[in-house]
Design an enzyme around this catalytic site. Sequence first.
Site, PDB file in Angstrom:
ATOM      1  N   HIS A 111       0.824  -1.217   0.000  1.00  0.00           N
ATOM      2  CA  HIS A 111       0.000   0.000   0.000  1.00  0.00           C
ATOM      3  C   HIS A 111       0.856   1.263   0.000  1.00  0.00           C
ATOM      4  CE1 HIS A 111      -3.597  -2.439   1.775  1.00  0.00           C
ATOM      5  NE2 HIS A 111      -3.537  -2.508   0.455  1.00  0.00           N
ATOM      6  N   GLY A 115      -1.388  -9.450  12.744  1.00  0.00           N
ATOM      7  CA  GLY A 115      -2.043  -8.161  12.968  1.00  0.00           C
ATOM      8  C   GLY A 115      -2.991  -7.743  11.872  1.00  0.00           C
TER       9      GLY A 115
END
Length: 246
Positions: A117, A188
Amino acid sequence: MLKSIEFSHYRSIVVLTGAGISVASGIRPFRGQGGLWNEINPLDYAHYSLLETNPEAIWGLDGSLRKQLRNAQPNAAHIKLAEFETQLSSDQQFTLITQNIDGLHHLAGSSNIIEIHGNVLWTRCSNQDCSLTPYSDSNSYDDLIPICQICASPLRPDIVLFGEQLPVKQEWLAKKALRDCDLFIAIGTSGTVSPASNFVRSADYAGARTILINLEPMEPRNPYFKEEYLGYAEELVPIMFDMSYK
Ligand SMILES: [Zn+2]
């Protein structure tokens, strides 16, 4: 029950990290519990069409993230992954794919990182045809939107905005790593939304052992993750990635 992972059995290890690994470094997640998108609409602050209509909104959000990052340090999970990478033998591949834009894996010293990203600490031109090279930049641009010196278009943070595709090179590198992987560990991330949900499917198809480490249990359960360990990344990662742990 936490099982040890005999890392020497694996030749191609892929770790995927999401927002949960950075919470202990003071970085607020975008999604899920305590997530920023619960309070503000990403379409008002993070959609690519804002580059033309309201770049101030994009810089307002990402500039504030840059300010947070000035004081943020990698936590025990980032540091352990960086150390782990250096301990593997020369015939083992290690690829760290991260959904995070905070650059904390770099700061911790990891080498083979794919930031799918992007990285909010880099700036590039919003004009795709411009020759400006992206550059490292911690300026938060509180007062004035930065303008490209070559083509006069607004500059933008080097991240994937809503409505944009993943960068071709990063996506290709991630898929290449997943195609060959025999151990896939996601940390996570909920494991249920893209791209994590697609990556684990690819890893499973390649025959990899698949593990999820996250604070919250999968909901709904993603059957491609065969093992799930619940807890804080900064507590579980230093134990699970310890080569001497039995
Ligand atoms: Zn330009």
